[in-house]
Design a protein around this motif. Sequence first.
Motif, PDB file in Angstrom:
ATOM      1  N   PRO A 123       0.827  -1.207   0.000  1.00  0.00           N
ATOM      2  CA  PRO A 123       0.000   0.000   0.000  1.00  0.00           C
ATOM      3  C   PRO A 123       0.862   1.258   0.000  1.00  0.00           C
ATOM      4  O   PRO A 123       1.798   1.366   0.783  1.00  0.00           O
ATOM      5  N   ASP A 161      -1.026   6.005  -3.588  1.00  0.00           N
ATOM      6  CA  ASP A 161      -2.215   5.835  -4.433  1.00  0.00           C
ATOM      7  C   ASP A 161      -3.300   5.026  -3.714  1.00  0.00           C
ATOM      8  O   ASP A 161      -4.493   5.307  -3.837  1.00  0.00           O
ATOM      9  N   SER A 162      -2.861   4.012  -2.929  1.00  0.00           N
ATOM     10  CA  SER A 162      -3.843   3.220  -2.180  1.00  0.00           C
ATOM     11  C   SER A 162      -4.580   4.112  -1.187  1.00  0.00           C
ATOM     12  O   SER A 162      -5.805   4.019  -1.038  1.00  0.00           O
ATOM     13  N   GLU A 201     -13.799  -5.459  -6.260  1.00  0.00           N
ATOM     14  CA  GLU A 201     -12.529  -4.766  -6.463  1.00  0.00           C
ATOM     15  C   GLU A 201     -11.680  -5.588  -7.416  1.00  0.00           C
ATOM     16  O   GLU A 201     -11.454  -6.784  -7.197  1.00  0.00           O
ATOM     17  N   SER A 259      -6.886  -6.601  -6.166  1.00  0.00           N
ATOM     18  CA  SER A 259      -6.970  -6.141  -4.778  1.00  0.00           C
ATOM     19  C   SER A 259      -5.626  -6.098  -4.066  1.00  0.00           C
ATOM     20  O   SER A 259      -5.531  -5.518  -2.984  1.00  0.00           O
ATOM     21  N   VAL A 319      -7.828  -2.041   0.363  1.00  0.00           N
ATOM     22  CA  VAL A 319      -8.981  -1.268  -0.116  1.00  0.00           C
ATOM     23  C   VAL A 319     -10.290  -2.042   0.101  1.00  0.00           C
ATOM     24  O   VAL A 319     -11.261  -1.499   0.631  1.00  0.00           O
ATOM     25  N   THR A 366      -4.735 -10.509   0.316  1.00  0.00           N
ATOM     26  CA  THR A 366      -6.050  -9.896   0.545  1.00  0.00           C
ATOM     27  C   THR A 366      -6.837 -10.694   1.578  1.00  0.00           C
ATOM     28  O   THR A 366      -7.472 -10.138   2.474  1.00  0.00           O
ATOM     29  N   ASN A 403      -7.750   0.112  -8.654  1.00  0.00           N
ATOM     30  CA  ASN A 403      -6.493   0.855  -8.644  1.00  0.00           C
ATOM     31  C   ASN A 403      -5.600   0.158  -9.660  1.00  0.00           C
ATOM     32  O   ASN A 403      -4.929  -0.816  -9.331  1.00  0.00           O
TER      33      ASN A 403
END
Lengths: 200, 124
Positions: free
Chosen positions: A22, A25-26, A50, A53, A58, A86, A122
């Motif tokens: 992360p 931008d995250s 998402e 991920s 996020v 994740t 993202n």
Amino acid sequence: MSLPTPYIGHLTEEDYEHVYEPAEDSFILLDALEADAIPLRAARPSLCVEIGSGSGVVSTFLMQLLGPNQSLIIATDINPLACQATQKTSHANNVTVDLVQCNLLKPLLPRVDRGVDVLVFNPPYVPTDLAEFEQTQASASLGGAWAGGSEGMGTTTTVIELLSDLLSPQGRFYLVAVEQNRPQDIVARLQRQGLRSEVK
Amino acid sequence: MVRLITHNMLTCHVRNCTKDNFPLVFSDVELVVREAPENLDFIRRFLPKLDWAALVDTARSLGDESLPGTQPEEFTDEQLRALHHVLMEMHVEEGKMTCRGCGHIYHISNGIPNMLLAEHEVGR
């Protein structure tokens, strides 16, 4: 009101050799979601997706924001280590995120048919040559998290083209972009597809 | 984990596989039931997104007979609770999902289904 950033202390330097750590931008994406907390909760989304991920920060944050057991989130990543990261992040923060290892959201496409209430992406947005974009995507490696092809729009363009088939009538799409992606062009393009859009 | 709510969203996407590509059929399954806090309002909101026939077939293939064969027009709380259990609490941790159309097998490991296809298998 400020939601805490999800705990990621279980992820190690070794994980970050393979999974996108992360970064600014995250956190910008988390801020954008949090800024919309009131309308997001009011919309009562039942299906969130998402794409890509990575660490899971996020998806986990979005589930915390919407509240426990209020929505299903399906998170995808082509990188199996990102899927595992994740999953670990969601568990560590006591939320449930369902994982699917796949390219973008291909196995979901026929069934979600205008049913996605919140879509978050993202993307790999760094401009690179086509060969690097294709190679990093094919190998599902860490480079695939940033190498974006021409103007950094390789995967973003694909997802934008799918939006009309993905989003529910009240659906929302959150996308991270940088200057080289020409955010105003993205907005214009979304508006041509009949989607209200803004740059935050 | 592959919960049945997510399984209900997954379609085979092998190139040219367009018939009988949903639902994917479970086999060699390690099934774990984990209690999840009930939110019947969420279950109700999710109903329009479900393919009922596929869900019932899949639940029965895993030994759960609690859902009626045809989708009730009005759900009782008891029926919603049964649905909550099937959708949210049945986790397939290990196993396979096979496409009835083309026979492609997708493996599930540590609760994560691998639906990544090799380049020559990719359609759309």
